[in-house]
Scaffold this motif. Sequence first.
Motif, PDB file in Angstrom:
ATOM      1  N   TYR A  49      22.627  47.930 -10.085  1.00 46.43           N
ATOM      2  CA  TYR A  49      23.954  48.329  -9.613  1.00 46.43           C
ATOM      3  C   TYR A  49      24.592  47.147  -8.893  1.00 46.43           C
ATOM      4  N   ASP A  50      25.840  46.886  -9.209  1.00 46.18           N
ATOM      5  CA  ASP A  50      26.582  45.802  -8.574  1.00 46.18           C
ATOM      6  C   ASP A  50      28.046  46.225  -8.523  1.00 46.18           C
ATOM      7  N   VAL A  61      31.619  54.492  -9.852  1.00 44.58           N
ATOM      8  CA  VAL A  61      31.043  54.685 -11.176  1.00 44.58           C
ATOM      9  C   VAL A  61      31.096  53.366 -11.958  1.00 44.58           C
ATOM     10  N   ILE A  62      30.003  53.042 -12.628  1.00 44.59           N
ATOM     11  CA  ILE A  62      29.918  51.841 -13.461  1.00 44.59           C
ATOM     12  C   ILE A  62      30.911  51.953 -14.621  1.00 44.59           C
ATOM     13  N   HIS A  63      31.550  50.843 -14.950  1.00 45.60           N
ATOM     14  CA  HIS A  63      32.529  50.781 -16.040  1.00 45.60           C
ATOM     15  C   HIS A  63      31.882  51.153 -17.374  1.00 45.60           C
ATOM     16  N   ARG A 100      28.325  61.696 -19.158  1.00 41.54           N
ATOM     17  CA  ARG A 100      28.732  61.898 -17.764  1.00 41.54           C
ATOM     18  C   ARG A 100      28.900  60.531 -17.111  1.00 41.54           C
ATOM     19  N   PRO A 101      29.566  60.477 -15.959  1.00 41.92           N
ATOM     20  CA  PRO A 101      29.662  59.201 -15.238  1.00 41.92           C
ATOM     21  C   PRO A 101      28.316  58.813 -14.626  1.00 41.92           C
ATOM     22  N   SER A 102      28.114  57.538 -14.471  1.00 42.51           N
ATOM     23  CA  SER A 102      26.905  57.076 -13.788  1.00 42.51           C
ATOM     24  C   SER A 102      27.009  57.419 -12.312  1.00 42.51           C
ATOM     25  N   LYS A 103      25.870  57.412 -11.640  1.00 46.94           N
ATOM     26  CA  LYS A 103      25.846  57.687 -10.207  1.00 46.94           C
ATOM     27  C   LYS A 103      25.923  56.368  -9.443  1.00 46.94           C
ATOM     28  N   PRO A 104      26.760  56.315  -8.423  1.00 42.90           N
ATOM     29  CA  PRO A 104      26.899  55.072  -7.648  1.00 42.90           C
ATOM     30  C   PRO A 104      25.568  54.638  -7.016  1.00 42.90           C
TER      31      PRO A 104
END
Length: 152
Positions: A49-50, A61-63, A100-104
């Motif tokens: 995660y960055d 949320v990751i692009h 679904r969106p990724s989790k931060p």
Amino acid sequence: MTQPPFPIAAGAVVDEAGMIPLHGFPHAEEIGMKMRAEGMGKVLVTIPYDEKLVGDVETGVIHGGVVTTILDTGCGIAAISRTGMPGGIATLDLRIDYMRPSKPDLMLQASCECYRVTRSVAFARGFAYDDDPDDPVATAAGAFMITGRGGR
């Protein structure tokens, strides 16, 4: 330092989790992508995660492009692993289904496998997830042209 049995990883330094940085793949290298062979034609690919990879600053949320990148690269590397042809693979077709969106704040991971190889095409599939492989962020299915192996 151990050398993994993987054509693009010869001489690579393996970390404590068995992961190999993807040197020689500029975009993958820039986003911190690493991989680990999981068997013939199977790989696990990760991206830490960055904040520079976030597509929605309000949610973290990751692009979606990063999700596409991990699945395209992972499936291509699985095809390379299965065929033993480093640099001899090009994406012909790739379908991504976003679930679904990724989790931060969580690492993005993709489990990919090349399940069929013909004379000129390798077929691969994969799924991206963050903390639970049974709850995918996205799935992929693709066809990859094999170059330098009698194909055109």
